[in-house]
Write an enzyme that holds these catalytic residues in place. Sequence first.
Site, mmCIF file in Angstrom:
data_model
loop_
_atom_site.group_PDB
_atom_site.id
_atom_site.type_symbol
_atom_site.label_atom_id
_atom_site.label_comp_id
_atom_site.label_asym_id
_atom_site.label_seq_id
_atom_site.Cartn_x
_atom_site.Cartn_y
_atom_site.Cartn_z
ATOM 1 C CE LYS A 1 -0.192 5.211 7.966
ATOM 2 N NZ LYS A 1 -1.562 5.513 8.361
ATOM 3 C CG ASP B 1 5.739 3.600 1.667
ATOM 4 O OD1 ASP B 1 5.772 4.204 2.763
ATOM 5 O OD2 ASP B 1 4.705 3.498 0.985
ATOM 6 C CG PHE C 1 -1.886 1.179 1.175
ATOM 7 C CD1 PHE C 1 -2.941 1.182 0.274
ATOM 8 C CD2 PHE C 1 -1.720 2.277 1.999
ATOM 9 C CE1 PHE C 1 -3.820 2.258 0.192
ATOM 10 C CE2 PHE C 1 -2.590 3.363 1.932
ATOM 11 C CZ PHE C 1 -3.645 3.352 1.020
HETATM 12 N N1 PLP Z 1 2.484 4.194 2.424
HETATM 13 C C1 PLP Z 1 2.224 3.393 3.459
HETATM 14 C C2 PLP Z 1 3.190 2.300 3.792
HETATM 15 C C3 PLP Z 1 1.060 3.554 4.217
HETATM 16 O O1 PLP Z 1 0.811 2.743 5.240
HETATM 17 C C4 PLP Z 1 0.176 4.594 3.877
HETATM 18 C C5 PLP Z 1 -1.057 4.799 4.633
HETATM 19 O O2 PLP Z 1 -1.541 3.940 5.309
HETATM 20 C C6 PLP Z 1 0.483 5.421 2.783
HETATM 21 C C7 PLP Z 1 1.660 5.192 2.087
HETATM 22 C C8 PLP Z 1 -0.419 6.545 2.384
HETATM 23 O O3 PLP Z 1 -0.355 7.544 3.322
HETATM 24 P P1 PLP Z 1 -1.427 8.736 3.347
HETATM 25 O O4 PLP Z 1 -2.723 8.131 3.795
HETATM 26 O O5 PLP Z 1 -0.863 9.719 4.321
HETATM 27 O O6 PLP Z 1 -1.505 9.273 1.964
#
Ligand code: PLP
Length: 392
Positions: free
Chosen positions: A249, A220, A135
């Site tokens: 986050k 990520d 994700f």
């Molecule tokens: N990358 C990872 C690993 C995530 O867990 C998330 C959100 O859960 C995102 C990207 C996307 O983040 P945002 O909701 O701040 O756009």
Amino acid sequence: MTNKNQIQQERWKASLQNNYGAPEISLVEGSGAQVWDAEGNEYLDFLGGIATNILGHAHPDLISAITRQANELGHVSNLYSHPRAIELAEKLKELTGSTNARVFFCNSGAEANEAALKLSRLSGRKKVVSTLGSFHGRTIGALSITGQVTKRKAFLPLLKDVTFIPFNDVKAAKKAMSKKVAMVIVEPIQGENGVVVPDLGYLKALRELTSKHGVLLVFDCVQTGMGRTGEWFGFEHEGVVPDVITLAKGLGGGLPLGAMIAIGKASSLFEPGSHGSTFGGSSVACASALASIKFLEDQGILERVKALELTLKLEISKSPMVASVRGSGLLIGIVLREPIAKKFITDLQNNGVLANATSDSVIRIAPPLIISNSQVSHFVEIFRKVSASYER
Ligand code: PLP
């Protein structure tokens, strides 16, 4: 209707779009890892805004940093610099351990990954390799590199030139390498997919492969960064350094802040005009981030996170309903023996504990990093109580 949570739910339904469904409880107050709903019910917050509120709610250091900054200077745009963005970029650079890292600030995880995607295009190559189950966000670019069919299917066609390989599969990664690949993006632990941890050596193997083929390696760390795993970034235990780290986050301590940190050669790919964000790196969000990092450092919270991981894993795994407990630091996935995770978290909620189900059989906990020993014990007690109600 007199129940205040239900009243809020009806108001939500009438005025907010239905992309989240309408939440049953409305949280109105918080302090540390405790929150209260509109009816005055108290909960132990073991989700922390989904791995975001690293210092919990209403932390005095954050309140004073945010208030001080708001009094001193608000938004300035990117036409001017301000001290907090520079201080935070310097601090993040220091945390990477690299003297040639440079930071781009944005507001969210999806934006951080969009920035990484654009950066990789400037390498002259176009293909992206990502992993199944990953994700990376909901915007079209970030969704294009997200390996979850359910989230993608209504929005096809997405970006071309993306290959999804099985997570934790070095052979598949090797096969996917070519001179056309611009970047490989991977989460050190797949958070939204149910806290899936790869074998030790996987991230290192990806580093070796990408270096050999001149491919940018992007970790990520949106969910696994900022101390969540007991390290600043969720890959450090492998002793490798990627070309790009994405963060959001926990970074802003609860305020919207994302970052794309490029290291080495990758740090000079962006030029004036390549990318931008009006709010990215705003003074108040950066002040909040700096105060969060300072607190974690001063109080030795990262070591504590590691110790709490051991306690939680040990205690949770004693429940007969639990098949396994996985994760790192305070990002923990509890795999149940039966597909009852959704009902289980409702029962936890009714017993005053917030957590979430990432699938029918996996519960995720990601509490604030400042939880106390007694809050951990309380969680374990309630978890065992709910678990026992399912034992036959
Ligand atoms: N990358 C990872 C690993 C995530 O867990 C998330 C959100 O859960 C995102 C990207 C996307 O983040 P945002 O909701 O701040 O756009």
